[in-house]
Scaffold this motif. Structure first.
Motif, short mmCIF file in Angstrom:
data_model
loop_
_atom_site.label_atom_id
_atom_site.label_comp_id
_atom_site.label_asym_id
_atom_site.label_seq_id
_atom_site.Cartn_x
_atom_site.Cartn_y
_atom_site.Cartn_z
N ALA A 283 36.24 38.19 32.24
CA ALA A 283 36.51 36.75 32.20
C ALA A 283 37.94 36.46 31.80
CB ALA A 283 35.54 36.08 31.23
N ARG A 284 38.43 37.15 30.79
CA ARG A 284 39.79 36.88 30.31
C ARG A 284 40.84 37.23 31.35
NH1 ARG A 284 40.85 39.56 24.67
NH2 ARG A 284 42.70 38.26 24.80
N VAL A 285 40.69 38.38 31.99
CA VAL A 285 41.73 38.78 32.94
C VAL A 285 41.66 37.93 34.21
CG1 VAL A 285 40.48 40.60 34.21
CG2 VAL A 285 42.95 40.82 33.80
N LEU A 286 40.46 37.55 34.63
CA LEU A 286 40.34 36.71 35.83
C LEU A 286 40.84 35.30 35.57
CD1 LEU A 286 36.86 37.95 37.04
CD2 LEU A 286 38.96 38.08 38.38
N ALA A 287 40.67 34.81 34.34
CA ALA A 287 41.16 33.47 34.01
C ALA A 287 42.66 33.45 33.81
CB ALA A 287 40.45 32.97 32.75
N GLY A 288 43.22 34.58 33.36
CA GLY A 288 44.63 34.54 32.96
C GLY A 288 45.62 35.18 33.90
N GLN A 289 45.15 36.05 34.80
CA GLN A 289 46.09 36.83 35.62
C GLN A 289 45.85 36.60 37.11
OE1 GLN A 289 48.75 39.07 34.32
NE2 GLN A 289 48.23 37.41 32.91
N PRO A 290 46.91 36.73 37.92
CA PRO A 290 46.74 36.58 39.37
C PRO A 290 46.02 37.78 39.96
CG PRO A 290 48.99 37.24 38.86
CD PRO A 290 48.31 36.98 37.54
N VAL A 291 45.59 37.63 41.20
CA VAL A 291 44.92 38.72 41.90
C VAL A 291 45.97 39.67 42.47
CG1 VAL A 291 43.38 39.29 43.83
CG2 VAL A 291 42.95 37.26 42.45
N PRO A 292 45.84 40.98 42.27
CA PRO A 292 46.86 41.91 42.76
C PRO A 292 46.86 42.01 44.28
CG PRO A 292 44.98 43.12 41.91
CD PRO A 292 44.73 41.67 41.59
#
Length: 696
Positions: A283-292
């Protein structure tokens, strides 16, 4: 059902069952609403005020747009009816004593569902902890702690899990937009909230804890529309074999409830994880970071050991170590001292300061082969974690490449996390978790890029298939074997020449028509594993057919005297030396509907359990992907000098089978085992199915 936003952002909340009694749910609900931006109206005829707020006698007098009900179960239906008559369309039932409580409670829950239908109510629960909407300060729960604000919306089938997560989240920088405790899911279920949050601009990620999915097909349809834009991450409990115990076919035993859910989540584009830690890491990485843009990962570290750990973790994830271009290698050589490693993983060595480490990060993020990066640092006297966190956040924003960090240590690392949290960059003590989060991003990119093909349909003889099933139903049969092979013929799935006969004379006539030698099998719905009792004879010459018939019937009678013997199948002998024995099967899951299974077949199918599973009906592209998914895939493509099998023929057989089970809901389970795949096509050699005559 109407829109669900008033559940989380009402103007006026009525708390029915509000009370001054210390330790009561009614008091906790009112106290938790102290920070609500709107108006709170306690409802209790025994009080003039509750917690200083004027109380009303009836919910119908509140003019509320959300009613939270915490009264004894016996009084809930009257309250809900009154709310419906007053035009209150959103109701949260905290009260227990419904479906989870047995007979009387189950009847009460059915009445609640009827009321919701009569008044077009959106009902959460019963047996719910409540709901939270952080933008308006709504905490309509009796949880001991409020939710931190954020962009994650969270649903849970367990109220206790919600309280634990809220307590944990406050200490780990995880914030929520909306939270709902689903309770018994009498009216609103997970699909309703996924649909609502998918249209909510304030929700960046949807996460959930589920024990079951009420309507699997609807959930898949809803989530399939949502997940290309809003990630959905789920942890589901109940990963046991209990659901498969009643299955009578190989496919039913191997599919099971959990594998059905996994197939449904895959079709829906839902990211499934195994643990709570993984749930909120995702949840944290999907909410905070763009998709590679690629799966290539760069690792930059000042410590060799953690760098190696991260490299190992890349191999465990759907990722690869990025191969840097010459320009990147030259930049790294110019900025790093002799003794540093400029290849991936980049080791800036232990005496690196912020400037050196960030120069390496800047170089790798600028490389087209790098889709994401992990920055690892062990505490040293030359590094300032606060400055490093700010610098890494700036570099991530400038390059637009997803980054996770592993600033190892205690208080020094925690002091840097505020800057990282503000930039949406998750920090972990464990390098494997930092890499695993990037793997989640990669999985989600695949979901977004997946093109969903429409199910493939074929010209089939549906009436011939229906005739086979109806004749079985007329004689009360619920389990069919090779006598139902015409079912496959009707759907274009190749079968060997053969016929079921009831006398040795007829057996010989069929054998002479087919040609020497033949395979003979006892045909009985009561004897499922024919080979275990010697009920199959292979390579029978014409002169032995008469005796073979008598022997097969005798063996069956001796094994199970009361078994129904329909006869003996005389079948063309299929050449298997150049082929691979596979299994193609279907099973009907109560929540997710018909499933198709494919894998390595033959007598060891349940021992190997090397299978792939999909929801039916199938597009040929999905059927083709199943062939590559099993561990035995090299056998199909020509391992050890063998000729590859006719994979298009296998693919078509799977898609045709999926059309069959979709067309006829009466087929509960079906096995084609073996489905012999050869270089020149496929043949369905044996068949077993379970039938529900009442649905014909």
């Amino acid at each position: 059902m109407g829109g669900l936003s008033p559940l989380f952002a009402p103007d006026r909340v009525a708390v029915v069952g509000a009370t001054e009694r210390p330790g009561s749910v009614g008091r906790a609900l009112v106290e938790n609403l102290a920070d609500f931006d709107g108006e709170v109206v306690p409802v209790n005829p025994n009080y003039e005020t509750v917690c200083g707020l004027p109380a009303r006698d009836r919910v119908g007098d509140t003019d509320a747009d959300l009613a939270v009900v915490a009264v004894p179960a016996s009084a809930v239906l009257d309250v809900v009816r009154e709310a419906g008559e007053a035009g209150i369309r959103h109701v949260v039932v905290i009260s227990a004593g419904f479906g989870e409580a047995g007979g009387e409670g189950a009847a009460r829950e059915r009445d609640l569902i009827a009321l919701a239908d009569e008044y077009d109510l959106n009902v959460v629960g019963p047996n719910s902890l409540g709901v939270i909407g952080t933008p308006v300060g709504l905490n309509a729960t009796f949880a001991p702690r409020a939710a931190p604000a954020g962009s994650i919306s969270f649903l849970s089938q367990s109220g206790a899990f919600v309280t634990a997560v809220l307590d944990w989240a406050a200490d780990h920088g995880v914030g929520f937009k909306d939270v709902v405790s689903l309770g018994n899911k009498a009216v609103l279920d997970e699909a309703d909230f996924v649909a609502s949050w998918g249209d909510d601009e304030g929700t960046d990620v949807i996460v959930g804890y589920l024990e079951s999915v009420e309507d699997g097909r609807r959930f898949v349809e809803v989530a399939r529309e949502v997940t290309p834009e809003t990630p959905v991450v789920v942890v589901k409990s109940g990963r046991t074999e209990a659901g498969a115990q009643a299955a009578s076919s190989h496919t039913g035993a191997m599919a099971g409830q959990d594998r059905a859910a996994a197939a449904g989540f895959r079709e829906a584009g839902v990211v499934r994880v195994d643990t709570v830690q993984e749930l909120f890491d995702a949840a944290r990485v999907l909410a905070g970071q763009p998709v590679p843009e690629t799966d290539g990962v760069a690792v930059v570290t000042n410590a060799g050991g953690p760098g190696v750990m991260a490299t190992d973790a890349v191999g465990d994830a759907p990722l690869s170590l990025a191969e840097f271009g010459n320009h990147t290698l030259e930049r790294l050589r110019d900025r790093l001292p002799e003794g540093a490693n400029v290849y991936n993983p980049v080791d800036v060595i232990g005496d690196a300061d912020n400037e050196r480490l960030c120069a390496a990060v800047d170089a790798v993020l600028d490389d087209d082969a790098v889709g994401s990066a992990v920055v690892i640092a062990a505490p040293t006297a030359t590094l300032d974690y606060g400055d490093l966190a700010a610098d890494v956040a700036d570099l991530q924003a400038r390059h637009g490449v997803p980054v996770t960090t592993c600033l190892m240590g205690g208080e020094r690392a925690r002091s840097a996390e505020d800057a990282l949290d503000a930039a949406g960059i998750p920090n972990y003590f464990d390098p494997a978790r930092a890499v695993g989060s990037l793997g989640i991003l990669s999985r989600y990119r695949e979901i977004r890029e997946r093109e969903r093909a429409e199910p493939t349909t074929y010209d089939v003889d549906r009436e011939a298939a229906r005739d086979v099933l109806e004749r079985a139903g007329e004689r009360g049969a619920t389990r069919l074997g090779v006598e139902a092979m015409p079912l496959l013929d009707a759907y274009g799935i190749p079968t060997p020449a053969g016929e079921v006969v009831d006398s040795p004379v007829d057996a010989l006539a069929v054998a002479e028509r087919i040609g020497d030698p033949v395979v003979m099998k006892i045909v009985s719905p009561d004897i499922l594993h024919k080979s275990d009792i010697g009920g199959v004879k292979v390579g029978v010459a014409h002169e032995d057919v008469y005796d073979a018939f008598e022997d097969l019937v005798t063996r069956a009678r001796n094994y199970q005297p009361d078994a129904t013997i329909l006869g003996v199948q005389v079948q063309e002998m299929v050449e298997t030396e150049s082929g691979v024995e596979t299994i193609a099967g279907t099973n009907r899951d109560p929540q997710f509907g018909p499933l198709v299974l494919f894998g390595l077949g033959g007598v060891f199918v349940e021992v190997m359990e090397d299978t792939a599973l999909r929801l039916a009906p199938l597009a040929e592209s999905e059927a083709r992907a199943m062939l590559d998914e099993i561990q035995a895939a090299p056998l199909l493509s020509g391992a050890r000098g063998r000729d590859p099998v006719d994979e298009p023929a296998v693919t078509e057989a799977l898609a045709r089978l999926s059309q069959l089970v979709t067309d006829f809901p009466a087929i509960l389970e079906l096995d084609v085992n073996p489905l012999v795949a050869r270089p020149d096509g496929v043949q369905a050699v044996d068949l077993r199915l379970t039938l529900d005559p009442d649905t014909l």
